[in-house]
Enzyme design. Structure first.
Site, PDB file in Angstrom:
ATOM      1  N   LEU A  17       0.434  -0.887   0.376  1.00 44.45           N
ATOM      2  CA  LEU A  17       0.397  -0.344  -0.254  1.00 44.45           C
ATOM      3  C   LEU A  17       0.699   1.365  -0.365  1.00 44.45           C
ATOM      4  O   LEU A  17       0.711   2.315  -0.457  1.00 44.45           O
ATOM      5  CB  LEU A  17      -0.903   0.056   1.410  1.00 44.45           C
ATOM      6  CG  LEU A  17      -2.298  -1.188   1.440  1.00 44.45           C
ATOM      7  CD1 LEU A  17      -2.970  -1.113   2.654  1.00 44.45           C
ATOM      8  CD2 LEU A  17      -2.950  -1.214   0.315  1.00 44.45           C
ATOM      9  N   ASP A  36      11.256   3.150   5.627  1.00 43.67           N
ATOM     10  CA  ASP A  36      11.361   2.261   5.544  1.00 43.67           C
ATOM     11  C   ASP A  36      12.056   1.036   6.945  1.00 43.67           C
ATOM     12  O   ASP A  36      13.123   1.917   6.583  1.00 43.67           O
ATOM     13  CB  ASP A  36      10.778   0.941   4.204  1.00 43.67           C
ATOM     14  CG  ASP A  36      10.066   0.054   4.566  1.00 43.67           C
ATOM     15  OD1 ASP A  36      10.148  -0.581   5.167  1.00 43.67           O
ATOM     16  OD2 ASP A  36       8.598   0.595   3.218  1.00 43.67           O
ATOM     17  N   ASP A  62      13.295   8.330  18.672  1.00 43.15           N
ATOM     18  CA  ASP A  62      14.779   9.903  18.027  1.00 43.15           C
ATOM     19  C   ASP A  62      15.058   8.997  16.461  1.00 43.15           C
ATOM     20  O   ASP A  62      15.218   9.509  15.585  1.00 43.15           O
ATOM     21  CB  ASP A  62      15.506   8.650  18.867  1.00 43.15           C
ATOM     22  CG  ASP A  62      17.437   8.663  18.451  1.00 43.15           C
ATOM     23  OD1 ASP A  62      17.312  10.186  18.199  1.00 43.15           O
ATOM     24  OD2 ASP A  62      17.844   8.431  17.700  1.00 43.15           O
ATOM     25  N   SER A 146      -7.492  -0.888   9.388  1.00 47.17           N
ATOM     26  CA  SER A 146      -8.152  -3.014   8.743  1.00 47.17           C
ATOM     27  C   SER A 146      -9.447  -2.718   8.774  1.00 47.17           C
ATOM     28  O   SER A 146     -10.054  -2.463  10.031  1.00 47.17           O
ATOM     29  CB  SER A 146      -7.331  -3.386   8.992  1.00 47.17           C
ATOM     30  OG  SER A 146      -7.781  -5.009   8.947  1.00 47.17           O
ATOM     31  N   TYR A 159      -3.274  -7.519  16.485  1.00 47.23           N
ATOM     32  CA  TYR A 159      -3.549  -7.162  14.833  1.00 47.23           C
ATOM     33  C   TYR A 159      -4.672  -6.084  15.450  1.00 47.23           C
ATOM     34  O   TYR A 159      -5.243  -4.881  14.848  1.00 47.23           O
ATOM     35  CB  TYR A 159      -3.825  -8.409  13.834  1.00 47.23           C
ATOM     36  CG  TYR A 159      -3.912  -7.224  12.127  1.00 47.23           C
ATOM     37  CD1 TYR A 159      -2.750  -6.384  11.902  1.00 47.23           C
ATOM     38  CD2 TYR A 159      -4.819  -6.924  12.156  1.00 47.23           C
ATOM     39  CE1 TYR A 159      -2.622  -5.430  10.651  1.00 47.23           C
ATOM     40  CE2 TYR A 159      -5.243  -6.340  10.347  1.00 47.23           C
ATOM     41  CZ  TYR A 159      -3.900  -5.655  10.182  1.00 47.23           C
ATOM     42  OH  TYR A 159      -4.487  -5.161   9.125  1.00 47.23           O
TER      43      TYR A 159
END
Length: 253
Positions: A17, A36, A62, A146, A159
């Protein structure tokens, strides 16, 4: 908000996504920074779209602060944030080997929920100091929830609760940041053809696709990206979580 010329950060931008959203934003003239944990993947997409790739653990204050500072230094202050970084570990609360591993639960919450809040707090702080656009907007923040936030299945305790947290965060954040002209939204995807799901056996993919009322197929990352762009461009969308799921309602298991 017109994306052209504005700086956008996409977390999880190296795949799925996030990569689709980064491509869509770049095609609309945004200056895109991809965060990422997998720097090689982010660099591959960044090279393709002319963006900036940075390694970032979004759950680390950080790490995120340093990455955002680099974006501001190299590109400019971001007005757009799309949170796509996330993990989807599964486990029963009481399994064959005993209770759910608490560190695993904590890790899912840290990446999915705390990571999204971490980025939200930093980008909203930075954008709040910008001059407003003609629309009065200073920024737009989109996080990824979700359908599991509402229809969590057995084995999805970590989740589903992390994604429910994102849905629950959206309205209070939108209300608080309204005085700065910063909108906050969330997208709740259903079953999408991300790398994680596409690694499953084809028969499993077919079964999942058949469970979606219409269209009876896996969602496409480009469809998520299209909704993210529409949210950015439509100033009346604020404080809401939009299901993007083909009308699926997840069964218990």
């Amino acid at each position: 908000m017109d994306t052209y010329g504005h700086v956008a950060i996409v977390t999880g931008g190296g795949s799925g996504l996030g990569a689709a959203t980064a491509r869509a934003l770049a095609a609309k003239g945004a200056k895109v920074a991809l965060f990422d944990i997998n720097l090689d993947a982010a660099q591959s997409v960044a090279h393709e779209i002319g963006g900036l790739a940075l390694s970032c653990n979004v759950s680390s204050a950080d790490d995120a602060e340093k990455a955002v500072a680099r974006v501001i230094d190299e590109l400019d202050t971001p007005r757009i944030l799309v949170n796509c970084a996330g993990i989807a570990n599964a486990g029963r609360i009481v399994g064959r080997d005993g209770p759910h591993d608490l560190e695993l639960y904590r890790r899912v919450i840290e990446v999915n929920l705390i990571g999204s809040f971490n980025m939200l707090r930093l980008i909203s702080n930075a954008a709040s100091k910008l001059d407003p656009l003609e629309t009065g907007e200073r920024g737009v923040i989109i996080s990824t929830a979700s359908v599991a936030a509402f229809d969590g299945q057995i084995g999805q305790a970590a989740y589903a609760s992390s994604k429910a947290g994102i849905a629950g965060l959206t309205l209070p954040a939108a209300r608080e940041l309204a005085r700065f002209g910063i909108r906050v939204m969330a997208i709740a995807p259903g079953i999408f053809g991300t790398p994680m799901l596409l690694a499953m056996p084809q028969e499993v993919q077919n079964s999942l696709a058949a469970s979606i009322p219409f269209p009876s197929r896996l969602g496409k990352p480009d469809e998520y990206a299209a909704l993210a762009l529409h949210i950015i461009e439509n100033p009346m969308l604020n404080g809401e979580t939009i299901r993007l799921d083909g009308a699926i309602r997840m069964a218990p298991k």
